[in-house]
Design a protein around this motif. Structure first.
Motif, PDB file in Angstrom:
ATOM      1  N   UNK A  17     139.806  36.402   5.503  1.00 57.00           N
ATOM      2  CA  UNK A  17     139.255  37.191   4.398  1.00 57.00           C
ATOM      3  C   UNK A  17     137.960  36.561   3.877  1.00 57.00           C
ATOM      4  N   UNK A  18     137.352  35.691   4.701  1.00 54.61           N
ATOM      5  CA  UNK A  18     136.066  35.070   4.371  1.00 54.61           C
ATOM      6  C   UNK A  18     136.109  34.308   3.049  1.00 54.61           C
ATOM      7  N   UNK A  19     137.106  33.460   2.889  1.00 52.87           N
ATOM      8  CA  UNK A  19     137.235  32.690   1.657  1.00 52.87           C
ATOM      9  C   UNK A  19     136.788  31.252   1.872  1.00 52.87           C
ATOM     10  N   UNK A  20     136.347  30.615   0.779  1.00 51.13           N
ATOM     11  CA  UNK A  20     135.979  29.214   0.806  1.00 51.13           C
ATOM     12  C   UNK A  20     137.179  28.407   0.323  1.00 51.13           C
ATOM     13  N   UNK A  21     137.724  27.528   1.192  1.00 53.01           N
ATOM     14  CA  UNK A  21     138.987  26.854   0.924  1.00 53.01           C
ATOM     15  C   UNK A  21     138.802  25.620   0.040  1.00 53.01           C
ATOM     16  N   UNK A  22     139.732  25.466  -0.944  1.00 53.40           N
ATOM     17  CA  UNK A  22     139.735  24.267  -1.784  1.00 53.40           C
ATOM     18  C   UNK A  22     141.174  23.910  -2.129  1.00 53.40           C
ATOM     19  N   UNK A  23     141.483  22.586  -2.173  1.00 51.94           N
ATOM     20  CA  UNK A  23     142.804  22.167  -2.648  1.00 51.94           C
ATOM     21  C   UNK A  23     142.736  21.820  -4.134  1.00 51.94           C
ATOM     22  N   UNK A  24     143.866  21.870  -4.814  1.00 55.11           N
ATOM     23  CA  UNK A  24     143.943  21.442  -6.206  1.00 55.11           C
ATOM     24  C   UNK A  24     145.330  20.855  -6.419  1.00 55.11           C
ATOM     25  N   UNK A  25     145.420  19.823  -7.270  1.00 53.69           N
ATOM     26  CA  UNK A  25     146.676  19.120  -7.477  1.00 53.69           C
ATOM     27  C   UNK A  25     147.112  19.240  -8.927  1.00 53.69           C
ATOM     28  N   UNK A  26     148.441  19.266  -9.134  1.00 50.25           N
ATOM     29  CA  UNK A  26     149.001  19.444 -10.464  1.00 50.25           C
ATOM     30  C   UNK A  26     149.986  18.333 -10.794  1.00 50.25           C
ATOM     31  N   UNK A  27     149.984  17.949 -12.065  1.00 47.44           N
ATOM     32  CA  UNK A  27     151.053  17.136 -12.628  1.00 47.44           C
ATOM     33  C   UNK A  27     151.702  18.016 -13.681  1.00 47.44           C
ATOM     34  N   UNK A  28     152.875  18.546 -13.373  1.00 49.78           N
ATOM     35  CA  UNK A  28     153.428  19.612 -14.214  1.00 49.78           C
ATOM     36  C   UNK A  28     152.546  20.839 -14.052  1.00 49.78           C
ATOM     37  N   UNK A  29     152.005  21.347 -15.157  1.00 51.40           N
ATOM     38  CA  UNK A  29     151.080  22.479 -15.081  1.00 51.40           C
ATOM     39  C   UNK A  29     149.637  22.055 -15.337  1.00 51.40           C
ATOM     40  N   UNK A  30     149.395  20.758 -15.382  1.00 47.11           N
ATOM     41  CA  UNK A  30     148.051  20.244 -15.648  1.00 47.11           C
ATOM     42  C   UNK A  30     147.359  19.880 -14.347  1.00 47.11           C
ATOM     43  N   UNK A  31     146.132  20.344 -14.171  1.00 46.40           N
ATOM     44  CA  UNK A  31     145.339  20.006 -12.993  1.00 46.40           C
ATOM     45  C   UNK A  31     144.893  18.553 -13.089  1.00 46.40           C
ATOM     46  N   UNK A  32     145.090  17.796 -11.996  1.00 46.52           N
ATOM     47  CA  UNK A  32     144.691  16.386 -11.970  1.00 46.52           C
ATOM     48  C   UNK A  32     143.859  16.119 -10.717  1.00 46.52           C
ATOM     49  N   UNK A  33     143.134  15.011 -10.717  1.00 46.42           N
ATOM     50  CA  UNK A  33     142.288  14.665  -9.578  1.00 46.42           C
ATOM     51  C   UNK A  33     142.984  13.696  -8.619  1.00 46.42           C
ATOM     52  N   UNK A  34     143.977  12.955  -9.117  1.00 45.56           N
ATOM     53  CA  UNK A  34     144.680  11.969  -8.298  1.00 45.56           C
ATOM     54  C   UNK A  34     145.871  12.631  -7.605  1.00 45.56           C
ATOM     55  N   UNK A  35     145.730  12.916  -6.318  1.00 44.04           N
ATOM     56  CA  UNK A  35     146.787  13.635  -5.603  1.00 44.04           C
ATOM     57  C   UNK A  35     148.051  12.793  -5.442  1.00 44.04           C
ATOM     58  N   UNK A  36     147.927  11.465  -5.587  1.00 42.83           N
ATOM     59  CA  UNK A  36     149.100  10.605  -5.456  1.00 42.83           C
ATOM     60  C   UNK A  36     150.056  10.738  -6.644  1.00 42.83           C
ATOM     61  N   UNK A  37     149.572  11.296  -7.741  1.00 43.63           N
ATOM     62  CA  UNK A  37     150.414  11.505  -8.920  1.00 43.63           C
ATOM     63  C   UNK A  37     150.868  12.957  -9.049  1.00 43.63           C
ATOM     64  N   UNK A  38     150.507  13.765  -8.085  1.00 43.07           N
ATOM     65  CA  UNK A  38     150.787  15.197  -8.169  1.00 43.07           C
ATOM     66  C   UNK A  38     152.279  15.498  -8.039  1.00 43.07           C
ATOM     67  N   UNK A  39     152.718  16.503  -8.770  1.00 40.49           N
ATOM     68  CA  UNK A  39     154.078  17.027  -8.639  1.00 40.49           C
ATOM     69  C   UNK A  39     154.077  18.352  -7.876  1.00 40.49           C
ATOM     70  N   UNK A  40     152.896  18.926  -7.696  1.00 39.15           N
ATOM     71  CA  UNK A  40     152.739  20.130  -6.875  1.00 39.15           C
ATOM     72  C   UNK A  40     151.274  20.237  -6.476  1.00 39.15           C
ATOM     73  N   UNK A  41     150.997  21.134  -5.549  1.00 39.10           N
ATOM     74  CA  UNK A  41     149.617  21.317  -5.099  1.00 39.10           C
ATOM     75  C   UNK A  41     149.379  22.786  -4.799  1.00 39.10           C
ATOM     76  N   UNK A  42     148.113  23.153  -4.688  1.00 42.99           N
ATOM     77  CA  UNK A  42     147.773  24.547  -4.393  1.00 42.99           C
ATOM     78  C   UNK A  42     146.578  24.597  -3.457  1.00 42.99           C
ATOM     79  N   UNK A  43     146.497  25.690  -2.743  1.00 45.43           N
ATOM     80  CA  UNK A  43     145.333  26.010  -1.922  1.00 45.43           C
ATOM     81  C   UNK A  43     144.738  27.292  -2.474  1.00 45.43           C
TER      82      UNK A  43
END
Length: 205
Positions: A17-43
């Motif tokens: 669908x011609x999308x630009x891919x990015x990952x994002x990491x969450x601690x609870x419902x808060x977006x964080x930059x440190x993926x090692x502390x993430x409790x979930x992730x999204x694409x």
């Protein structure tokens, strides 16, 4: 390996669908930059032909938690249909039920629409077997309109109406034997009636 295969599949799907891919990491419902502390992730990725960011969120075991879309890259303005998923075992533990979906471990637990960051229209919650658990109407982010709760057999257990997030008018509960009358969230009266026949209802999606 499972995560890698999953990411490759998602990237391939979004490329279509011609999308630009990015990952994002969450601690609870808060977006964080440190993926090692993430409790979930999204694409997520931006559709090239419109200002919409498609979004899929997973727990750390790669179980799908939700799908949806946003109006902005920071993922602060939900816009479009959202679907949420829950584990059957988790649901059974919380609600003391014994649902068994013959090999399926997760189910669609809630769905509804956002318009520019606010809930709009019909929202549903579901039992693990797919039957409706509750139904609610929104307008401009506020509960406005009908509300219904159902038991696992499809019988209505609670029904009423909201007006700007407040209970308003008659609310029927306790298997149809109790009727509370509200005015802008304030209960004005309660009366009990003899139980005659179970009220069955169905809300079509």
């Amino acid at each position: 390996m499972k995560k890698l295969l999953l990411l490759l599949f998602l990237i391939t799907s979004l490329i279509k669908v011609n999308a630009q891919i990015k990952p994002v990491y969450f601690y609870g419902d808060k977006v964080i930059s440190n993926k090692n502390k993430a409790t979930s992730y999204a694409i997520y990725g931006k559709l090239s032909d419109q200002d919409i960011w498609m979004f899929k969120r997973y727990d750390l075991n790669d179980n799908l938690l939700q799908t949806g879309s946003y109006n902005d890259e920071l993922l602060t303005i939900p816009h479009g249909k959202f679907v949420f998923y829950t584990g059957v075992v988790d649901y059974n533990n919380i609600n003391r039920t014994r649902y068994d979906l013959k090999g399926k471990t997760r189910f669609k637990s809630q769905e509804g629409e956002f318009v520019n960051g606010k809930e709009e229209g019909k929202w549903f919650t579901y039992y693990p077997d797919g039957n409706i658990s509750s139904y609610m109407e929104f307008k401009g982010g506020l509960a406005n309109g009908a509300y219904k709760e159902y038991d696992k057999y499809g019988d209505i257990t609670v029904s009423g109406n909201f007006l700007n997030n407040e209970k308003h008018g008659e609310w029927i509960s306790e298997n149809g034997t109790r009727i509370d009358t509200y005015e802008n969230g304030v209960r004005k009266s309660t009366r009990y009636v003899k139980k005659t026949k179970k009220v069955k209802g169905e809300v079509k999606n």
